[in-house]
Design an enzyme around this catalytic site. Sequence first.
Site, PDB file in Angstrom:
ATOM      1  N   ARG A 234     -24.009   4.921   2.545  1.00  0.00           N
ATOM      2  CA  ARG A 234     -22.680   4.312   2.633  1.00  0.00           C
ATOM      3  C   ARG A 234     -21.968   4.372   1.272  1.00  0.00           C
ATOM      4  O   ARG A 234     -21.094   5.196   1.052  1.00  0.00           O
ATOM      5  CB  ARG A 234     -22.806   2.866   3.153  1.00  0.00           C
ATOM      6  CG  ARG A 234     -21.514   2.280   3.707  1.00  0.00           C
ATOM      7  CD  ARG A 234     -20.494   1.875   2.666  1.00  0.00           C
ATOM      8  NE  ARG A 234     -21.014   0.915   1.693  1.00  0.00           N
ATOM      9  CZ  ARG A 234     -20.319   0.476   0.653  1.00  0.00           C
ATOM     10  NH1 ARG A 234     -19.087   0.883   0.448  1.00  0.00           N
ATOM     11  NH2 ARG A 234     -20.859  -0.363  -0.210  1.00  0.00           N
ATOM     12  N   ASP A 235     -22.375   3.531   0.347  1.00  0.00           N
ATOM     13  CA  ASP A 235     -21.680   3.507  -0.944  1.00  0.00           C
ATOM     14  C   ASP A 235     -21.802   4.851  -1.653  1.00  0.00           C
ATOM     15  O   ASP A 235     -20.882   5.289  -2.334  1.00  0.00           O
ATOM     16  CB  ASP A 235     -22.255   2.388  -1.831  1.00  0.00           C
ATOM     17  CG  ASP A 235     -21.257   1.882  -2.857  1.00  0.00           C
ATOM     18  OD1 ASP A 235     -20.058   2.136  -2.693  1.00  0.00           O
ATOM     19  OD2 ASP A 235     -21.685   1.227  -3.829  1.00  0.00           O
TER      20      ASP A 235
ATOM     21  N   HIS B 123     -25.832  -5.340  -7.523  1.00  0.00           N
ATOM     22  CA  HIS B 123     -25.280  -4.025  -7.174  1.00  0.00           C
ATOM     23  C   HIS B 123     -24.535  -3.505  -8.404  1.00  0.00           C
ATOM     24  O   HIS B 123     -23.516  -4.082  -8.797  1.00  0.00           O
ATOM     25  CB  HIS B 123     -24.337  -4.218  -5.984  1.00  0.00           C
ATOM     26  CG  HIS B 123     -23.655  -2.976  -5.499  1.00  0.00           C
ATOM     27  ND1 HIS B 123     -24.068  -2.301  -4.372  1.00  0.00           N
ATOM     28  CD2 HIS B 123     -22.593  -2.282  -5.981  1.00  0.00           C
ATOM     29  CE1 HIS B 123     -23.268  -1.250  -4.168  1.00  0.00           C
ATOM     30  NE2 HIS B 123     -22.370  -1.219  -5.127  1.00  0.00           N
TER      31      HIS B 123
ATOM     32  N   HIS C  81     -22.934  -0.211 -10.751  1.00  0.00           N
ATOM     33  CA  HIS C  81     -22.504   1.183 -10.949  1.00  0.00           C
ATOM     34  C   HIS C  81     -22.685   1.524 -12.423  1.00  0.00           C
ATOM     35  O   HIS C  81     -22.468   0.688 -13.303  1.00  0.00           O
ATOM     36  CB  HIS C  81     -21.045   1.358 -10.525  1.00  0.00           C
ATOM     37  CG  HIS C  81     -20.877   1.366  -9.030  1.00  0.00           C
ATOM     38  ND1 HIS C  81     -20.695   2.515  -8.291  1.00  0.00           N
ATOM     39  CD2 HIS C  81     -20.915   0.354  -8.128  1.00  0.00           C
ATOM     40  CE1 HIS C  81     -20.604   2.217  -7.015  1.00  0.00           C
ATOM     41  NE2 HIS C  81     -20.734   0.905  -6.876  1.00  0.00           N
TER      42      HIS C  81
ATOM     43  N   CYS D 247     -16.213   4.202  -5.627  1.00  0.00           N
ATOM     44  CA  CYS D 247     -15.389   3.365  -4.761  1.00  0.00           C
ATOM     45  C   CYS D 247     -13.994   3.967  -4.718  1.00  0.00           C
ATOM     46  O   CYS D 247     -13.366   4.140  -5.762  1.00  0.00           O
ATOM     47  CB  CYS D 247     -15.330   1.932  -5.277  1.00  0.00           C
ATOM     48  SG  CYS D 247     -14.165   0.908  -4.371  1.00  0.00           S
TER      49      CYS D 247
ATOM     50  N   ASN E 218     -23.559   4.740  -8.268  1.00  0.00           N
ATOM     51  CA  ASN E 218     -24.490   3.606  -8.292  1.00  0.00           C
ATOM     52  C   ASN E 218     -25.641   3.924  -9.232  1.00  0.00           C
ATOM     53  O   ASN E 218     -25.911   5.091  -9.522  1.00  0.00           O
ATOM     54  CB  ASN E 218     -25.073   3.392  -6.886  1.00  0.00           C
ATOM     55  CG  ASN E 218     -24.063   2.906  -5.888  1.00  0.00           C
ATOM     56  OD1 ASN E 218     -23.437   3.701  -5.190  1.00  0.00           O
ATOM     57  ND2 ASN E 218     -23.889   1.620  -5.806  1.00  0.00           N
TER      58      ASN E 218
HETATM   59 ZN    ZN Z   1     -20.662  -0.044  -5.003  1.00  0.00          ZN
END
Ligand code: ZN
Length: 324
Positions: free
Chosen positions: A26-27, A219, A221, A252, A261
């Site tokens: 996903r991300d 989370h 980055h 993003c 990430n």
């Molecule tokens: Zn993210």
Amino acid sequence: MSGMYTVDGVNSVSIGAVEMLEVSPRDGLQNEKQAISTADKLALIGHAIAAGSRRIEVTSFVNPRAVPQMADAEDVCAGLPDRKDVTFIGLVMNQRGAERALATGRIDQLGAVSVATDTFAMRNQGQTSDGSVEAAKEIIALARQSGKTAQATIAASFGCPFEGEVAGDRVIAMATAIAEAGPVEIALADTIGVGNPAHVARLVERLRTELPNLPVRVHFHNTRGTGLANVWAAVQAGARTVDASLGGLGGCPFAPGAAGNVATEDVAYMLERAGIATGLDQPKLHAANRWLGEIMDRPLSAMAAKAGPFPAQQSEQTHEKEAV
Ligand code: ZN
């Protein structure tokens, strides 16, 4: 809140394991310009499971016009392997997304996102920061009514691309409000990669103090190279789960300059060598990295797979040969 980094601190000796949450499907992929096929997404999920991942963010149920890469959310869910031991997570922004995710019958856990500032919340999901807290609470309630679990991520917890500094008080107030709805955890997200380890340690420790019964996920980055340091600081401060993305994929679409990430391979190497179990198999992660590099057709930012594993001790004979 001092003393966290003392040599004999309780925190630093009691951490035996952390849970890794794989976010590459996903991300990791959502910001990719080229469309990744559903089959390749499912293969990526398969590689992650083979390497030991047991919690995976598989897709997001958002408007396909906003995030075209996630337009196949239902198809991805239909192709998920039948694994009772893996928690499949679907990211949702609102009630409509939650209903779509639950209707697949394959999503075990909903992930909601609240944003710490109004400007970013408006750009990301068209609502105020308070509105995003209310939406997260609704999503959590819907999941629980359906017999599923839910968690929430507070985006821009360490800084906002539009408003700059984000007060810790604001993040804690949001987490406290969301906690009323009964999420399984709260995540602090450095959506644009501006965090530093001291800030991370302070905020994680504060969240654990204010909401001691709610596990903390983080989370990060790696936009400014602080990703691994932030993971280490978070784990030492008591974060129980760490998000990471195979290959270091990720960005993003609404966060200017957001890079990938933290890489699953790199986080696993660091933690495992430090004696903290992740449940992940490093040779299998490296195999996944090589496969992913071919699929993406470009170099990946993850470093551990390029460098290879920790060196094995060489035989005497080999040493002599090399010395000549
Ligand atoms: Zn993210």
